[in-house]
Enzyme design. Structure first.
Site, PDB file in Angstrom:
ATOM      1  N   GLU A  96      63.544  12.799  87.208  1.00  0.00           N
ATOM      2  CA  GLU A  96      63.593  13.122  85.781  1.00  0.00           C
ATOM      3  C   GLU A  96      62.871  12.078  84.951  1.00  0.00           C
ATOM      4  O   GLU A  96      62.874  10.897  85.291  1.00  0.00           O
ATOM      5  CB  GLU A  96      65.046  13.082  85.303  1.00  0.00           C
ATOM      6  CG  GLU A  96      65.898  14.159  85.839  1.00  0.00           C
ATOM      7  CD  GLU A  96      67.322  14.044  85.318  1.00  0.00           C
ATOM      8  OE1 GLU A  96      67.556  13.332  84.324  1.00  0.00           O
ATOM      9  OE2 GLU A  96      68.189  14.677  85.924  1.00  0.00           O
ATOM     10  N   CYS A 109      60.811   7.431  79.198  1.00  0.00           N
ATOM     11  CA  CYS A 109      61.816   6.806  80.060  1.00  0.00           C
ATOM     12  C   CYS A 109      61.492   7.241  81.485  1.00  0.00           C
ATOM     13  O   CYS A 109      61.534   8.430  81.814  1.00  0.00           O
ATOM     14  CB  CYS A 109      63.197   7.275  79.631  1.00  0.00           C
ATOM     15  SG  CYS A 109      64.505   6.673  80.690  1.00  0.00           S
ATOM     16  N   CYS A 116      69.758   6.878  93.466  1.00  0.00           N
ATOM     17  CA  CYS A 116      70.051   5.456  93.239  1.00  0.00           C
ATOM     18  C   CYS A 116      71.240   5.082  94.113  1.00  0.00           C
ATOM     19  O   CYS A 116      72.126   5.909  94.345  1.00  0.00           O
ATOM     20  CB  CYS A 116      70.412   5.252  91.767  1.00  0.00           C
ATOM     21  SG  CYS A 116      70.719   3.517  91.315  1.00  0.00           S
ATOM     22  N   CYS A 120      77.242   3.015  90.243  1.00  0.00           N
ATOM     23  CA  CYS A 120      77.984   2.844  88.985  1.00  0.00           C
ATOM     24  C   CYS A 120      78.829   4.097  88.724  1.00  0.00           C
ATOM     25  O   CYS A 120      78.339   5.220  88.853  1.00  0.00           O
ATOM     26  CB  CYS A 120      77.031   2.589  87.817  1.00  0.00           C
ATOM     27  SG  CYS A 120      76.032   1.109  88.046  1.00  0.00           S
ATOM     28  N   CYS A 123      77.679   6.930  86.098  1.00  0.00           N
ATOM     29  CA  CYS A 123      76.279   7.369  86.076  1.00  0.00           C
ATOM     30  C   CYS A 123      76.021   8.524  87.037  1.00  0.00           C
ATOM     31  O   CYS A 123      76.436   8.488  88.201  1.00  0.00           O
ATOM     32  CB  CYS A 123      75.383   6.184  86.437  1.00  0.00           C
ATOM     33  SG  CYS A 123      73.632   6.588  86.394  1.00  0.00           S
ATOM     34  N   CYS A 337      70.863   9.851  82.273  1.00  0.00           N
ATOM     35  CA  CYS A 337      70.230   9.731  83.591  1.00  0.00           C
ATOM     36  C   CYS A 337      70.789  10.687  84.625  1.00  0.00           C
ATOM     37  O   CYS A 337      71.985  10.711  84.864  1.00  0.00           O
ATOM     38  CB  CYS A 337      70.501   8.356  84.191  1.00  0.00           C
ATOM     39  SG  CYS A 337      69.941   7.020  83.240  1.00  0.00           S
TER      40      CYS A 337
HETATM   41  N1  SAH Z   1      69.490   0.995  87.217  1.00  0.00           N
HETATM   42  C1  SAH Z   1      69.118   0.461  85.942  1.00  0.00           C
HETATM   43  C2  SAH Z   1      68.341   1.402  85.052  1.00  0.00           C
HETATM   44  C3  SAH Z   1      68.718   2.854  84.958  1.00  0.00           C
HETATM   45  S1  SAH Z   1      70.030   3.422  83.940  1.00  0.00           S
HETATM   46  C4  SAH Z   1      70.334  -0.072  85.226  1.00  0.00           C
HETATM   47  O1  SAH Z   1      71.427   0.055  85.736  1.00  0.00           O
HETATM   48  O2  SAH Z   1      70.183  -0.684  84.173  1.00  0.00           O
HETATM   49  C5  SAH Z   1      69.667   3.094  82.268  1.00  0.00           C
HETATM   50  C6  SAH Z   1      70.930   2.777  81.465  1.00  0.00           C
HETATM   51  O3  SAH Z   1      71.759   3.947  81.270  1.00  0.00           O
HETATM   52  C7  SAH Z   1      71.815   1.747  82.149  1.00  0.00           C
HETATM   53  O4  SAH Z   1      72.277   0.818  81.213  1.00  0.00           O
HETATM   54  C8  SAH Z   1      72.953   2.615  82.656  1.00  0.00           C
HETATM   55  O5  SAH Z   1      74.100   1.854  82.919  1.00  0.00           O
HETATM   56  C9  SAH Z   1      73.104   3.593  81.532  1.00  0.00           C
HETATM   57  N2  SAH Z   1      73.897   4.778  81.844  1.00  0.00           N
HETATM   58  C10 SAH Z   1      73.993   5.455  83.003  1.00  0.00           C
HETATM   59  N3  SAH Z   1      74.858   6.481  82.896  1.00  0.00           N
HETATM   60  C11 SAH Z   1      75.310   6.458  81.638  1.00  0.00           C
HETATM   61  C12 SAH Z   1      76.241   7.274  80.908  1.00  0.00           C
HETATM   62  N4  SAH Z   1      76.868   8.284  81.488  1.00  0.00           N
HETATM   63  N5  SAH Z   1      76.470   6.949  79.615  1.00  0.00           N
HETATM   64  C13 SAH Z   1      75.834   5.911  79.028  1.00  0.00           C
HETATM   65  N6  SAH Z   1      74.955   5.116  79.664  1.00  0.00           N
HETATM   66  C14 SAH Z   1      74.699   5.380  80.954  1.00  0.00           C
END
Ligand code: SAH
Length: 346
Positions: A96, A109, A116, A120, A123, A337
């Site tokens: 995406e 973006c 990944c 987390c 995410c 994401c």
């Molecule tokens: N792996 C990297 C970059 C990708 S995610 C990282 O962790 O920073 C980009 C941002 O979106 C990160 O800060 C991630 O924690 C956040 N993110 C992912 N899922 C999310 C969600 N459901 N709500 C808000 N932010 C989210």
């Protein structure tokens, strides 16, 4: 793309020069011509490179391939014009990318991996794990395809799509080198942001490159224990050493660093979180971005309401922390994401 062929879109100017002079015994200026075709004019076939001899074009076709992406789906937000793309890679995998327009320019973006493996808990990108890393060319193609599709020049790139950019650092660095090349899109390093979940040795490695790109850390919690619950990477690298690495990034590059904090109701939005964030960040030349969490993984995570979010911001501001609430773009098009990809895969 067949395995034996060189993935020419991923080659930096230097690497392309070596390829043209070593493999073809051709003059180096042809490398510059090819580079310009690929990276300035968004050219996707050797036949279009009309200032090269027919011979050279034919031998290029034998030895190299230009990877392209197929748009599988596109969703355009009725609220703010944000566009979300689901692309298919040459091997059938999907990624995406998101296009956003701001007052200061247009931003893409970019995804850096298929899936990944950071795990987390909030995410969507990490559900199903990591399939593979993306090549520099596959990252560039996301920018070029979106530029073609939107007809708008891209001035900013954020590596905040699917994947952990610092786990694919070599390709990410080639991507940045090509994107900022004056014979390519000539983007300013200052208009590029890498977001990381916090791979400490890689943050230091990136700092030592002394690039002018912005580094953002996904903080998301104000204590070691709380962060471990949300982000498995926190068990490997402590909060203190992670913050120290961010400080080191500023020392080496002079670039103000960013911290992202996804606000989750009842999890990380209390007054003691405000205090802890202050303790962690005060004295660092930084900017804190509050992101109301997007319930991408169902109802387990919800964002506090607007009023509570603004109060959280005000308290930190009063303590002298530079903090903004991120404008939520593309709420109506699975903006977070990995959401669109999951929906299509299911
Ligand atoms: N792996 C990297 C970059 C990708 S995610 C990282 O962790 O920073 C980009 C941002 O979106 C990160 O800060 C991630 O924690 C956040 N993110 C992912 N899922 C999310 C969600 N459901 N709500 C808000 N932010 C989210």
């Amino acid at each position: 793309m067949t395995d034996e062929k060189i993935d020419i879109l991923s080659l930096t100017n230097e690497k392309l020069k070596a390829f043209i002079t070593d493999d073809f015994q051709e003059k180096p200026f042809h490398a510059k011509q090819i580079f310009t075709w690929l990276h300035q004019r968004n050219c996707t076939s050797f036949d279009e490179m009309t200032d090269l001899s027919k011979n050279l074009r034919e031998s290029l076709k034998d030895k190299a391939a230009i990877s392209t992406l197929k748009v599988l789906r596109k969703q355009v937000s009725k609220l703010d014009g944000t566009r979300k793309y689901l692309f298919e890679l040459a091997d059938g995998n999907t990624i995406e990318s998101v296009f956003m327009q701001y007052e200061y320019g247009a931003s893409v973006c970019v995804s850096t991996e298929v899936g990944c493996d950071m795990g987390c808990s909030f995410c969507a990108s990490t559900v199903g794990g990591k399939v593979r890393e993306l090549t520099a060319g596959e990252m560039l193609s996301q920018v070029y395809e979106i530029e073609k599709d939107s007809g708008i020049r891209i001035s900013h790139v954020v590596l905040m799509g699917m994947g952990e950019p610092l786990n694919n650092l070599e390709n990410v660095l080639d991507f940045i080198e090509i994107l900022t090349d004056k014979n390519g899109k000539n983007l300013s390093e200052r208009n590029i942001t890498i977001s990381t979940s916090g791979i400490v040795p890689k943050i230091k490695e990136l700092a030592d490159k002394e690039l002018q790109i912005t580094l953002a850390l996904s903080l998301h919690a104000s204590t070691q224990g709380a962060r471990e619950k949300l982000m498995p990477v926190a068990k490997k690298y402590s909060l203190d050493e992670t913050i120290d690495a961010m400080r080191y990034y500023f020392e080496k590059t002079g670039r103000r660093v960013s911290f992202e904090y996804a606000l989750i109701k009842g999890e990380n939005d209390t007054d003691s979180d405000v205090e802890n964030i202050y303790r962690l960040l005060h004295g660092i030349n930084c900017h804190l971005n509050l992101i109301p969490v997007n319930p991408a993984r169902g109802d387990a995570f919800t964002a506090p309401d607007r009023q509570a979010t603004e109060l959280f911001q005000k308290k930190l501001e009063k303590m002298g922390i530079n903090v903004t609430i991120r404008r939520a773009l593309g709420r109506d098009i699975d903006g977070a994401c990995g959401e669109l990809r999951r929906k299509v895969m299911n």
